[in-house]
Design a protein around this motif. Structure first.
Motif, PDB file in Angstrom:
ATOM      1  N   LYS A  11      -6.924  33.088  -6.209  1.00 52.70           N
ATOM      2  CA  LYS A  11      -7.980  32.205  -6.434  1.00 52.70           C
ATOM      3  C   LYS A  11      -9.136  33.096  -7.851  1.00 52.70           C
ATOM      4  O   LYS A  11      -9.358  33.844  -7.537  1.00 52.70           O
ATOM      5  N   ARG A  16      -5.716  28.517  -8.827  1.00 47.52           N
ATOM      6  CA  ARG A  16      -5.091  28.660  -7.920  1.00 47.52           C
ATOM      7  C   ARG A  16      -4.252  29.047  -7.340  1.00 47.52           C
ATOM      8  O   ARG A  16      -3.458  28.062  -8.346  1.00 47.52           O
ATOM      9  N   GLN A  66       1.342  27.279  -9.122  1.00 46.63           N
ATOM     10  CA  GLN A  66       0.235  27.507  -9.649  1.00 46.63           C
ATOM     11  C   GLN A  66      -0.745  25.899 -10.078  1.00 46.63           C
ATOM     12  O   GLN A  66       0.543  25.254 -10.100  1.00 46.63           O
ATOM     13  N   GLU A  67      -1.976  26.100  -9.807  1.00 45.22           N
ATOM     14  CA  GLU A  67      -2.321  24.390  -9.891  1.00 45.22           C
ATOM     15  C   GLU A  67      -3.035  24.558 -11.386  1.00 45.22           C
ATOM     16  O   GLU A  67      -3.722  25.167 -11.681  1.00 45.22           O
ATOM     17  N   THR A  72       0.557  19.455  -9.021  1.00 45.52           N
ATOM     18  CA  THR A  72       0.184  20.491  -8.634  1.00 45.52           C
ATOM     19  C   THR A  72      -0.975  20.636  -7.628  1.00 45.52           C
ATOM     20  O   THR A  72      -1.459  21.070  -6.645  1.00 45.52           O
ATOM     21  N   LYS A  73      -1.913  20.364  -8.948  1.00 45.16           N
ATOM     22  CA  LYS A  73      -3.786  19.563  -7.798  1.00 45.16           C
ATOM     23  C   LYS A  73      -3.399  19.008  -6.388  1.00 45.16           C
ATOM     24  O   LYS A  73      -4.115  19.415  -5.811  1.00 45.16           O
ATOM     25  N   GLY A  76      -2.034  21.335  -3.777  1.00 39.91           N
ATOM     26  CA  GLY A  76      -2.926  22.337  -3.477  1.00 39.91           C
ATOM     27  C   GLY A  76      -4.040  21.959  -2.574  1.00 39.91           C
ATOM     28  O   GLY A  76      -4.587  22.427  -1.789  1.00 39.91           O
ATOM     29  N   ASN A  77      -4.198  20.219  -2.813  1.00 36.13           N
ATOM     30  CA  ASN A  77      -5.486  19.740  -1.925  1.00 36.13           C
ATOM     31  C   ASN A  77      -4.500  19.215  -0.690  1.00 36.13           C
ATOM     32  O   ASN A  77      -5.243  18.772   0.102  1.00 36.13           O
ATOM     33  N   CYS A 269      -5.566  14.373 -15.945  1.00 33.32           N
ATOM     34  CA  CYS A 269      -6.108  15.414 -14.529  1.00 33.32           C
ATOM     35  C   CYS A 269      -7.954  14.740 -14.660  1.00 33.32           C
ATOM     36  O   CYS A 269      -8.487  14.934 -14.119  1.00 33.32           O
ATOM     37  N   CYS A 275      -9.807  18.431 -13.005  1.00 34.86           N
ATOM     38  CA  CYS A 275      -9.618  19.620 -13.292  1.00 34.86           C
ATOM     39  C   CYS A 275     -11.360  19.952 -14.129  1.00 34.86           C
ATOM     40  O   CYS A 275     -12.193  18.840 -12.924  1.00 34.86           O
TER      41      CYS A 275
END
Length: 275
Positions: A11, A16, A66-67, A72-73, A76-77, A269, A275
């Protein structure tokens, strides 16, 4: 497709790198160089990911990403115990794994996680492995110990000098090629880095393969987003790749295509407050 384990490997600010261990029978079939496609939810887009590790006995796969964008975010959540909406694979053609002799691997950023299963397989075939891994800073270097175990020689490079040598991984590559002979090179990472790797290795007549999983949506050859020019021929990286002769790829065309989607990615995003 249940998430069994989740770890944040790195991070730096809002950026992240996340590792997910997922239950999937794909573990029995996926080979080095191939990839999977996941959907986080019913309305989400499809994104390609590399299976970094697999557990055949427990039917589990590990993906590291990688976010960098909307999906990808979202991925990642997700939390441990949650389930992916869809997972498709294995897709793409596997890497040619055999005894080449002296092999040099060049990875940049999170692309190194795509390189790990290939490095592991090449080592099992008795190849002498030299590994070059680059990142912006120390915190973004992942799988360091795993690569150390399978590499005969390894060099870490960070742009800020926080770990290993300071500078660019391509500079280290060129210096090594001036002093040593290699039979085969493999590269994966940011497109500008791979472009530079191809330029350098071509000067030394070193056969080089690059992995292109960056431009995919449908991943079955229907949407055409992943089109890339290789040797003046149009190829679909999802079904004819994702690996191609690095010296034949039209890198300028590929770079321009990647730029087309950046504004839209940032917009969606921000729209969803990721973002």
């Amino acid at each position: 497709m249940k998430i069994i384990n989740k770890r944040v490997l790195a991070k730096v600010g809002k950026l992240r790198i996340v590792e997910l261990e997922i239950v999937s029978f794909i573990a029995n079939k996926v080979k080095p160089g191939q990839f999977i496609v996941v959907m986080v939810n019913e309305k989400g887009e499809r994104i390609p990911l590399t299976v970094t590790k697999k557990d055949l006995k427990r039917k589990r796969i590990t993906v590291i990403f990688q976010e960098v964008g909307f999906t990808t975010k979202l991925l990642g959540n997700l939390k441990k115990g949650e389930t992916l909406y869809a997972l498709l694979g294995p897709l793409g053609n596997p890497t040619e794994i055999r005894h080449f002799g002296r092999v040099i691997l060049i990875g940049g950023g999170v692309g190194t996680v795509e390189m790990y299963p290939i490095a592991e397989a090449l080592k099992k075939e008795g190849n002498h492995i030299t590994t070059l891994i680059g990142a912006k800073t120390k915190e973004l270097l992942v799988l360091k110990e795993e690569f150390r175990k399978i590499s005969d020689k390894i060099t870490f490079v960070t742009q800020d000098g926080s770990y290993g040598k300071k500078g660019m991984v391509t500079t280290i590559l060129e210096n090594l090629l001036k002093k040593n002979y290699y039979d085969f090179a493999y590269t994966v990472g940011p497109v500008p880095m791979m472009k530079k790797v191809a330029y350098i290795t071509k000067k030394f007549s070193l056969r080089t393969v690059a992995s292109l999983t960056t431009l995919m949506v449908d991943a079955t050859g229907m949407c055409g987003v992943c089109r890339v020019s290789v040797g003046n021929k149009t190829k679909f990286s999802c079904i004819e790749g994702p690996e191609f002769d690095a010296h034949l790829i039209n890198w300028e065309e590929l770079e321009n295509k990647l730029k087309m989607y950046r504004k839209k990615e940032k917009y969606i995003c921000k729209l969803h407050k990721l973002c």
